[in-house]
Write a protein that holds these residues in place. Sequence first.
Motif, PDB file in Angstrom:
ATOM      1  N   ASN A  64      41.508  43.486  48.890  1.00 11.99           N
ATOM      2  CA  ASN A  64      40.318  43.681  47.955  1.00 11.99           C
ATOM      3  C   ASN A  64      40.675  45.381  47.148  1.00 11.99           C
ATOM      4  OD1 ASN A  64      39.633  46.009  49.837  1.00 11.99           O
ATOM      5  ND2 ASN A  64      38.448  44.875  50.719  1.00 11.99           N
ATOM      6  N   ILE A  65      39.736  45.519  46.426  1.00  6.85           N
ATOM      7  CA  ILE A  65      39.706  47.170  45.977  1.00  6.85           C
ATOM      8  C   ILE A  65      40.584  48.418  46.020  1.00  6.85           C
ATOM      9  CG2 ILE A  65      38.876  49.091  44.669  1.00  6.85           C
ATOM     10  CD1 ILE A  65      36.786  46.620  43.131  1.00  6.85           C
ATOM     11  N   PHE A  87      44.282  47.903  47.449  1.00  8.51           N
ATOM     12  CA  PHE A  87      45.055  47.699  46.272  1.00  8.51           C
ATOM     13  C   PHE A  87      46.315  49.736  46.129  1.00  8.51           C
ATOM     14  CE2 PHE A  87      46.454  48.858  42.309  1.00  8.51           C
ATOM     15  CZ  PHE A  87      47.035  47.543  41.964  1.00  8.51           C
ATOM     16  N   LEU A  95      43.281  50.031  38.691  1.00  6.40           N
ATOM     17  CA  LEU A  95      42.470  49.287  38.540  1.00  6.40           C
ATOM     18  C   LEU A  95      41.737  49.254  37.098  1.00  6.40           C
ATOM     19  CD1 LEU A  95      41.566  48.488  41.967  1.00  6.40           C
ATOM     20  CD2 LEU A  95      43.323  46.856  40.568  1.00  6.40           C
ATOM     21  N   ARG A 100      38.382  47.518  35.288  1.00  6.52           N
ATOM     22  CA  ARG A 100      37.199  47.133  34.724  1.00  6.52           C
ATOM     23  C   ARG A 100      37.234  46.502  32.810  1.00  6.52           C
ATOM     24  NH1 ARG A 100      32.009  47.061  32.515  1.00  6.52           N
ATOM     25  NH2 ARG A 100      32.496  49.176  31.686  1.00  6.52           N
ATOM     26  N   THR A 126      37.813  42.925  38.593  1.00 11.25           N
ATOM     27  CA  THR A 126      38.802  43.787  38.685  1.00 11.25           C
ATOM     28  C   THR A 126      40.140  43.226  38.401  1.00 11.25           C
ATOM     29  OG1 THR A 126      37.379  44.238  40.143  1.00 11.25           O
ATOM     30  CG2 THR A 126      39.710  45.953  40.091  1.00 11.25           C
ATOM     31  N   VAL A 135      44.134  44.264  37.341  1.00  8.96           N
ATOM     32  CA  VAL A 135      45.681  45.413  37.614  1.00  8.96           C
ATOM     33  C   VAL A 135      45.857  45.191  35.941  1.00  8.96           C
ATOM     34  CG1 VAL A 135      47.663  45.890  38.833  1.00  8.96           C
ATOM     35  CG2 VAL A 135      45.730  44.069  39.797  1.00  8.96           C
ATOM     36  N   LEU A 187      42.495  40.729  39.912  1.00 12.56           N
ATOM     37  CA  LEU A 187      42.987  41.435  40.490  1.00 12.56           C
ATOM     38  C   LEU A 187      43.235  40.457  42.072  1.00 12.56           C
ATOM     39  CD1 LEU A 187      43.724  43.464  43.142  1.00 12.56           C
ATOM     40  CD2 LEU A 187      41.126  43.953  43.532  1.00 12.56           C
TER      41      LEU A 187
END
Length: 82
Positions: free
Chosen positions: A2-3, A6, A24, A26, A33, A35, A53
């Motif tokens: 998850n965020i 990462f 990351l 938006r 999200t 990358v 992501l």
Amino acid sequence: MNIAEFKPGVYRHYKGNYYLALGLAREDETNETVVVYTRLYPREGLPMSTRKLSVWNETVRVEPDGALMARFDYVGHETPNI
């Protein structure tokens, strides 16, 4: 992943190329999200890209034996000798 899990750094794509994941972001229209990354090999065109992501974290089935592996595998912070 998850965020929070990462890690920016160098990743190896399951097909063999290396990429530097910068971080990351938006996606403005969908709020997803993504990358932000750049390739670590020569190729024409813009060097930086984004990928969701959720897609970055997928596992893929690799032929010919059908084994599952990560689409991108974290290598570390050092650029490999490529």
